[in-house]
Design a protein around this motif. Sequence first.
Motif, PDB file in Angstrom:
ATOM      1  N   GLU A  56       0.829  -1.209   0.000  1.00 39.64           N
ATOM      2  CA  GLU A  56       0.000   0.000   0.000  1.00 39.64           C
ATOM      3  C   GLU A  56       0.863   1.258   0.000  1.00 39.64           C
ATOM      4  O   GLU A  56       1.954   1.273   0.567  1.00 39.64           O
ATOM      5  CB  GLU A  56      -0.868   0.053   1.253  1.00 39.64           C
ATOM      6  N   MET A  57       0.345   2.320  -0.589  1.00 44.83           N
ATOM      7  CA  MET A  57       0.942   3.646  -0.430  1.00 44.83           C
ATOM      8  C   MET A  57       0.664   4.055   1.010  1.00 44.83           C
ATOM      9  O   MET A  57      -0.483   3.980   1.477  1.00 44.83           O
ATOM     10  CB  MET A  57       0.326   4.637  -1.411  1.00 44.83           C
ATOM     11  N   HIS A  58       1.691   4.453   1.735  1.00 50.83           N
ATOM     12  CA  HIS A  58       1.525   4.803   3.147  1.00 50.83           C
ATOM     13  C   HIS A  58       2.675   5.702   3.586  1.00 50.83           C
ATOM     14  O   HIS A  58       3.611   5.940   2.834  1.00 50.83           O
ATOM     15  CB  HIS A  58       1.472   3.539   4.015  1.00 50.83           C
ATOM     16  N   LYS A  59       2.590   6.163   4.820  1.00 50.31           N
ATOM     17  CA  LYS A  59       3.674   6.945   5.411  1.00 50.31           C
ATOM     18  C   LYS A  59       3.739   6.639   6.896  1.00 50.31           C
ATOM     19  O   LYS A  59       2.802   6.089   7.481  1.00 50.31           O
ATOM     20  CB  LYS A  59       3.461   8.451   5.186  1.00 50.31           C
ATOM     21  N   HIS A  60       4.856   6.992   7.477  1.00 45.15           N
ATOM     22  CA  HIS A  60       5.054   6.860   8.920  1.00 45.15           C
ATOM     23  C   HIS A  60       5.259   8.278   9.445  1.00 45.15           C
ATOM     24  O   HIS A  60       6.256   8.921   9.121  1.00 45.15           O
ATOM     25  CB  HIS A  60       6.272   5.979   9.219  1.00 45.15           C
ATOM     26  N   ASP A  61       4.305   8.763  10.202  1.00 48.24           N
ATOM     27  CA  ASP A  61       4.337  10.150  10.647  1.00 48.24           C
ATOM     28  C   ASP A  61       5.501  10.480  11.573  1.00 48.24           C
ATOM     29  O   ASP A  61       5.945  11.622  11.627  1.00 48.24           O
ATOM     30  CB  ASP A  61       3.023  10.518  11.334  1.00 48.24           C
ATOM     31  N   GLY A  96      22.186  -5.093  -2.723  1.00 44.88           N
ATOM     32  CA  GLY A  96      23.280  -4.306  -2.150  1.00 44.88           C
ATOM     33  C   GLY A  96      22.985  -2.822  -2.034  1.00 44.88           C
ATOM     34  O   GLY A  96      23.807  -2.081  -1.516  1.00 44.88           O
ATOM     35  N   GLU A  97      21.809  -2.388  -2.502  1.00 42.13           N
ATOM     36  CA  GLU A  97      21.459  -0.967  -2.400  1.00 42.13           C
ATOM     37  C   GLU A  97      20.441  -0.751  -1.291  1.00 42.13           C
ATOM     38  O   GLU A  97      19.693  -1.658  -0.913  1.00 42.13           O
ATOM     39  CB  GLU A  97      20.910  -0.456  -3.734  1.00 42.13           C
ATOM     40  N   MET A  98      20.413   0.475  -0.789  1.00 43.31           N
ATOM     41  CA  MET A  98      19.498   0.823   0.295  1.00 43.31           C
ATOM     42  C   MET A  98      19.007   2.246   0.119  1.00 43.31           C
ATOM     43  O   MET A  98      19.573   3.021  -0.652  1.00 43.31           O
ATOM     44  CB  MET A  98      20.176   0.683   1.658  1.00 43.31           C
ATOM     45  N   ILE A  99      17.929   2.546   0.837  1.00 50.63           N
ATOM     46  CA  ILE A  99      17.389   3.900   0.845  1.00 50.63           C
ATOM     47  C   ILE A  99      16.783   4.155   2.219  1.00 50.63           C
ATOM     48  O   ILE A  99      16.260   3.239   2.861  1.00 50.63           O
ATOM     49  CB  ILE A  99      16.331   4.093  -0.270  1.00 50.63           C
ATOM     50  N   VAL A 100      16.874   5.397   2.667  1.00 54.17           N
ATOM     51  CA  VAL A 100      16.212   5.819   3.900  1.00 54.17           C
ATOM     52  C   VAL A 100      15.029   6.684   3.498  1.00 54.17           C
ATOM     53  O   VAL A 100      15.193   7.687   2.800  1.00 54.17           O
ATOM     54  CB  VAL A 100      17.173   6.606   4.825  1.00 54.17           C
ATOM     55  N   VAL A 101      13.841   6.285   3.938  1.00 57.65           N
ATOM     56  CA  VAL A 101      12.628   7.050   3.678  1.00 57.65           C
ATOM     57  C   VAL A 101      12.345   7.877   4.936  1.00 57.65           C
ATOM     58  O   VAL A 101      12.079   7.308   6.002  1.00 57.65           O
ATOM     59  CB  VAL A 101      11.432   6.120   3.359  1.00 57.65           C
ATOM     60  N   PRO A 102      12.419   9.203   4.834  1.00 57.96           N
ATOM     61  CA  PRO A 102      12.177  10.041   6.008  1.00 57.96           C
ATOM     62  C   PRO A 102      10.720   9.964   6.490  1.00 57.96           C
ATOM     63  O   PRO A 102       9.809   9.713   5.692  1.00 57.96           O
ATOM     64  CB  PRO A 102      12.497  11.455   5.514  1.00 57.96           C
ATOM     65  N   LEU A 124       5.186   9.827   1.829  1.00 58.83           N
ATOM     66  CA  LEU A 124       4.380   8.751   1.243  1.00 58.83           C
ATOM     67  C   LEU A 124       5.262   7.876   0.380  1.00 58.83           C
ATOM     68  O   LEU A 124       6.061   8.364  -0.423  1.00 58.83           O
ATOM     69  CB  LEU A 124       3.258   9.337   0.385  1.00 58.83           C
ATOM     70  N   HIS A 125       5.108   6.553   0.532  1.00 56.21           N
ATOM     71  CA  HIS A 125       5.886   5.613  -0.259  1.00 56.21           C
ATOM     72  C   HIS A 125       5.130   4.307  -0.441  1.00 56.21           C
ATOM     73  O   HIS A 125       4.283   3.953   0.376  1.00 56.21           O
ATOM     74  CB  HIS A 125       7.266   5.366   0.371  1.00 56.21           C
ATOM     75  N   GLN A 126       5.451   3.616  -1.535  1.00 58.33           N
ATOM     76  CA  GLN A 126       4.802   2.343  -1.850  1.00 58.33           C
ATOM     77  C   GLN A 126       5.848   1.380  -2.403  1.00 58.33           C
ATOM     78  O   GLN A 126       6.245   1.468  -3.557  1.00 58.33           O
ATOM     79  CB  GLN A 126       3.690   2.542  -2.877  1.00 58.33           C
TER      80      GLN A 126
END
Length: 120
Positions: free
Chosen positions: A40-45, A72-78, A82-84
């Motif tokens: 799902e498209m969602h976010k963490h407040d 081997g790759e990574m990402i930090v979602v602030p 919103l991300h899916q």
Amino acid sequence: MNKINLKEKFSLFDDYWHPRIIGKLNGQLVKIAKFKGSFEMHKHDHEDELFQVIKGQIQIKFEDRMETLDEGEMIVVPKGVLHQPSAAEEAWVVMFEPASTVNTGEKENSELTQENLEWI
């Protein structure tokens, strides 16, 4: 304080979008999950979230773009973004996030919401 074999841990389950806990540090949980299909498209407040691809490839859709992560790759979602996540084929993913993080963010009543995660 024991070493963790990720390949072994991922072999213990076959379902998708169901995180398991493999470690804890400084109020953060280290979780693993297999991704396939779309979440799902969602976010963490209130929490940032780190995704690291161990095997396969995932895509993370944001409001303004799509990011593809290979092994081997990574990402930090602030927090608040919103991300899916999605994966065309099975992918193995490690996530670092605060213990308070619910996998579906503000959509806590989703059918994909996982609570009381198990340690493996």
